[in-house]
Design a protein around this motif. Structure first.
Motif, PDB file in Angstrom:
ATOM      1  N   LEU A 100       4.317   4.841   4.688  1.00  0.00           N
ATOM      2  CA  LEU A 100       4.300   4.919   3.232  1.00  0.00           C
ATOM      3  C   LEU A 100       3.810   3.600   2.641  1.00  0.00           C
ATOM      4  CD1 LEU A 100       7.771   6.620   2.676  1.00  0.00           C
ATOM      5  CD2 LEU A 100       5.553   7.646   2.104  1.00  0.00           C
ATOM      6  N   PRO A 101       3.202   3.635   1.473  1.00  0.00           N
ATOM      7  CA  PRO A 101       2.863   2.386   0.791  1.00  0.00           C
ATOM      8  C   PRO A 101       4.132   1.647   0.393  1.00  0.00           C
ATOM      9  CG  PRO A 101       2.484   4.259  -0.655  1.00  0.00           C
ATOM     10  CD  PRO A 101       2.802   4.814   0.697  1.00  0.00           C
ATOM     11  N   PRO A 102       4.036   0.385  -0.023  1.00  0.00           N
ATOM     12  CA  PRO A 102       5.247  -0.394  -0.306  1.00  0.00           C
ATOM     13  C   PRO A 102       6.039   0.054  -1.524  1.00  0.00           C
ATOM     14  CG  PRO A 102       3.266  -1.645  -0.836  1.00  0.00           C
ATOM     15  CD  PRO A 102       2.823  -0.424  -0.104  1.00  0.00           C
ATOM     16  N   ARG A 123     -13.972  11.211  -7.581  1.00  0.00           N
ATOM     17  CA  ARG A 123     -14.247  11.353  -6.151  1.00  0.00           C
ATOM     18  C   ARG A 123     -14.410   9.974  -5.540  1.00  0.00           C
ATOM     19  NH1 ARG A 123     -18.728  15.528  -3.753  1.00  0.00           N
ATOM     20  NH2 ARG A 123     -18.279  15.248  -1.532  1.00  0.00           N
ATOM     21  N   LEU A 124     -13.714   9.735  -4.438  1.00  0.00           N
ATOM     22  CA  LEU A 124     -13.788   8.442  -3.771  1.00  0.00           C
ATOM     23  C   LEU A 124     -14.993   8.375  -2.847  1.00  0.00           C
ATOM     24  CD1 LEU A 124     -10.031   7.933  -2.807  1.00  0.00           C
ATOM     25  CD2 LEU A 124     -11.279   6.830  -4.670  1.00  0.00           C
ATOM     26  N   LEU A 125     -15.586   7.180  -2.774  1.00  0.00           N
ATOM     27  CA  LEU A 125     -16.690   6.927  -1.858  1.00  0.00           C
ATOM     28  C   LEU A 125     -16.152   6.310  -0.577  1.00  0.00           C
ATOM     29  CD1 LEU A 125     -19.185   5.364  -4.444  1.00  0.00           C
ATOM     30  CD2 LEU A 125     -19.026   7.765  -3.722  1.00  0.00           C
ATOM     31  N   ASN A 126     -16.964   6.316   0.469  1.00  0.00           N
ATOM     32  CA  ASN A 126     -16.517   5.753   1.745  1.00  0.00           C
ATOM     33  C   ASN A 126     -16.125   4.287   1.596  1.00  0.00           C
ATOM     34  OD1 ASN A 126     -16.801   8.114   3.217  1.00  0.00           O
ATOM     35  ND2 ASN A 126     -18.952   7.711   3.723  1.00  0.00           N
ATOM     36  N   LYS A 127     -16.852   3.548   0.770  1.00  0.00           N
ATOM     37  CA  LYS A 127     -16.536   2.126   0.587  1.00  0.00           C
ATOM     38  C   LYS A 127     -15.179   1.937  -0.103  1.00  0.00           C
ATOM     39  CE  LYS A 127     -18.956   1.515  -3.848  1.00  0.00           C
ATOM     40  NZ  LYS A 127     -19.986   0.714  -4.567  1.00  0.00           N
ATOM     41  N   ASP A 128     -14.785   2.927  -0.931  1.00  0.00           N
ATOM     42  CA  ASP A 128     -13.474   2.848  -1.583  1.00  0.00           C
ATOM     43  C   ASP A 128     -12.345   2.918  -0.560  1.00  0.00           C
ATOM     44  OD1 ASP A 128     -14.629   2.774  -4.145  1.00  0.00           O
ATOM     45  OD2 ASP A 128     -14.706   4.963  -4.243  1.00  0.00           O
ATOM     46  N   LEU A 129     -12.587   3.653   0.521  1.00  0.00           N
ATOM     47  CA  LEU A 129     -11.549   3.832   1.533  1.00  0.00           C
ATOM     48  C   LEU A 129     -11.353   2.584   2.382  1.00  0.00           C
ATOM     49  CD1 LEU A 129     -12.413   7.453   2.760  1.00  0.00           C
ATOM     50  CD2 LEU A 129     -10.929   6.739   0.888  1.00  0.00           C
ATOM     51  N   GLU A 130     -12.190   1.575   2.176  1.00  0.00           N
ATOM     52  CA  GLU A 130     -12.086   0.330   2.930  1.00  0.00           C
ATOM     53  C   GLU A 130     -11.343  -0.757   2.161  1.00  0.00           C
ATOM     54  OE1 GLU A 130     -12.989  -0.009   6.097  1.00  0.00           O
ATOM     55  OE2 GLU A 130     -13.535   2.112   6.033  1.00  0.00           O
ATOM     56  N   VAL A 131     -10.902  -0.473   0.940  1.00  0.00           N
ATOM     57  CA  VAL A 131     -10.209  -1.492   0.150  1.00  0.00           C
ATOM     58  C   VAL A 131      -8.998  -2.011   0.933  1.00  0.00           C
ATOM     59  CG1 VAL A 131      -8.831   0.243  -1.085  1.00  0.00           C
ATOM     60  CG2 VAL A 131      -9.142  -2.034  -2.073  1.00  0.00           C
ATOM     61  N   ASP A 132      -8.889  -3.343   0.992  1.00  0.00           N
ATOM     62  CA  ASP A 132      -7.807  -3.943   1.773  1.00  0.00           C
ATOM     63  C   ASP A 132      -6.563  -4.097   0.909  1.00  0.00           C
ATOM     64  OD1 ASP A 132      -6.395  -5.058   3.796  1.00  0.00           O
ATOM     65  OD2 ASP A 132      -7.309  -7.051   3.646  1.00  0.00           O
ATOM     66  N   SER A 133      -5.710  -3.097   0.970  1.00  0.00           N
ATOM     67  CA  SER A 133      -4.479  -3.081   0.182  1.00  0.00           C
ATOM     68  C   SER A 133      -3.419  -2.325   0.966  1.00  0.00           C
ATOM     69  CB  SER A 133      -4.713  -2.387  -1.167  1.00  0.00           C
ATOM     70  OG  SER A 133      -3.479  -2.082  -1.798  1.00  0.00           O
ATOM     71  N   PRO A 134      -2.157  -2.762   0.894  1.00  0.00           N
ATOM     72  CA  PRO A 134      -1.100  -2.011   1.572  1.00  0.00           C
ATOM     73  C   PRO A 134      -0.920  -0.604   0.999  1.00  0.00           C
ATOM     74  CG  PRO A 134      -0.164  -3.707   0.146  1.00  0.00           C
ATOM     75  CD  PRO A 134      -1.636  -3.958   0.216  1.00  0.00           C
ATOM     76  N   TYR A 135      -1.543  -0.364  -0.155  1.00  0.00           N
ATOM     77  CA  TYR A 135      -1.498   0.967  -0.753  1.00  0.00           C
ATOM     78  C   TYR A 135      -2.621   1.872  -0.227  1.00  0.00           C
ATOM     79  CZ  TYR A 135       2.095  -0.465  -4.056  1.00  0.00           C
ATOM     80  OH  TYR A 135       3.279  -0.885  -4.612  1.00  0.00           O
ATOM     81  N   ASN A 136      -3.506   1.321   0.598  1.00  0.00           N
ATOM     82  CA  ASN A 136      -4.580   2.120   1.169  1.00  0.00           C
ATOM     83  C   ASN A 136      -4.064   2.810   2.427  1.00  0.00           C
ATOM     84  OD1 ASN A 136      -6.858   3.263   2.245  1.00  0.00           O
ATOM     85  ND2 ASN A 136      -8.087   1.395   2.246  1.00  0.00           N
ATOM     86  N   THR A 137      -3.646   4.059   2.263  1.00  0.00           N
ATOM     87  CA  THR A 137      -3.058   4.796   3.383  1.00  0.00           C
ATOM     88  C   THR A 137      -4.122   5.374   4.316  1.00  0.00           C
ATOM     89  OG1 THR A 137      -2.881   6.748   1.953  1.00  0.00           O
ATOM     90  CG2 THR A 137      -0.923   5.345   2.167  1.00  0.00           C
TER      91      THR A 137
END
Length: 343
Positions: free
Chosen positions: A285-287, A265-279
């Motif tokens: 779409l991611p790269p 299960r992802l946490l709210n802080k996980d959703l802030e990761v700065d990556s082009p794969y973070n949709t």
């Protein structure tokens, strides 16, 4: 005088015949199995690529499988099979004659090993599995995936580098010999993937507005999001509907890929990761793909269900609950809060 010469010739002929008979008998004896007890044991012999006939003979002599390396070479030359001996792993028995061994090395099958790559594995997981099975060196495998040349149309335009073949190593069961190189293993998996890129697949991808690479990216997300094959077309529809409306995909699977680890299960802080794969953070779409999709996900990516769903959550049994509006989605989230794994 003539009688003496005749006698000498007869004696020389007898000596020569005896010598030839001795050599013939010795040679035939050298072709027989080295074990005289009648007990035959199995040995796995590896013949490296490029090994000469003399080198193969030495390997067999060291393994106790033949009596004479010279006799092996002479027999192979006599049969005209010097260039026909194969490389690879062979299952030989100490009770085999040289003719038996030569026939097996020239015409028989090498010992094959099997490995299975599950659907949804990413590139590093594939490398780790092969390394654990001692079928490949992890670093060499990843390096080959980054830099080796592979002549497939679906790879054109994808630059060499880390993750280049992510999503393109098809998940399946493979049979290989132990002498296969990392590049050869990758080539096998790419060849298997190529069978999925049919004219129908290409046509359907174009219909939904995706390039082949984009379709593979979409399929990889579907693979990681959906557990039931029958639900994959609906999951595909949700993501394609979001793309068409200009919404963020908000796929938890892409965030997990960005994090480099799987979390229940992802946490709210996980959703802030700065990556082009973070949709959750970036549109579109991611790269690149995030995993190796199977046939069902590839098909779903280009043949979505004809539904207007925009959201889904996952229930405790792994099935998805789909909804068209945010209000419906919020109610479903509240109902299945403890088992939410996807947007």
């Amino acid at each position: 005088m003539k009688r003496k010469i005749f006698t000498i010739l007869i004696i020389l002929g007898l000596i020569l015949s005896a010598g030839l008979l001795f050599v013939y008998n010795w040679f035939n004896e050298m072709l027989q199995p080295p074990a005289d007890s009648g007990i035959s044991s199995e040995k796995i012999v590896l013949v490296p690529k490029g090994t000469s006939t003399a080198g193969i003979a030495n390997i067999l002599k060291e393994q106790g499988l033949i009596r004479s390396s010279g006799a092996f070479r002479v027999y192979t030359y006599y049969r005209g099979l010097e260039s026909s001996l194969q490389a690879g792993e062979f299952s030989l028995k100490t009770g085999m004659t040289v003719p038996d061994i030569v026939n097996l090395l020239a015409y028989g099958e090498t010992v094959s090993l099997t490995f299975t790559i599950p659907e949804g594995y990413n590139l590093t997981q594939i490398a780790d599995r092969l390394a654990e099975m001692k079928l490949a060196d992890r670093n060499r495998f990843l390096k080959a995936a980054e830099t080796a040349d592979f002549d497939y149309d679906f790879l054109k335009g994808i630059p060499k580098g880390p993750g280049r073949l992510e999503g393109y190593l098809f998940p399946d069961t493979y049979r290989i010999t132990k002498d296969k190189t990392e590049k050869e293993i990758i080539a096998m998996m790419l060849k298997r993937f190529s069978r999925e890129i049919t004219p129908e697949f290409k046509a359907n991808a174009a219909k939904v507005g995706l390039t082949i690479h984009e379709a593979v990216i979409m399929a990889s997300i579907i693979e990681r999001e959906a557990q039931k094959d029958e639900e994959r077309p609906k999951v595909s529809a949700v993501f394609l509907n979001r793309l068409n409306k200009g919404w963020k995909l908000e796929s938890c699977a892409t965030v997990q890929y960005a994090l480099g680890k799987q979390k229940a299960r992802l946490l709210n802080k996980d959703l802030e990761v700065d990556s082009p794969y973070n949709t959750y953070k970036y549109y579109g779409l991611p790269p690149g793909p995030i995993a190796s999709p199977g046939s069902a996900s590839l098909k779903a990516a280009v043949s979505p269900a004809d539904v207007g769903f925009m959201f889904f959550v996952v229930s405790e049994d792994g099935r998805h609950v789909f909804s068209r509006t945010l209000n419906e989605h919020n109610r479903n989230k509240a109902l299945y809060l403890n088992s939410i794994k996807t947007p």
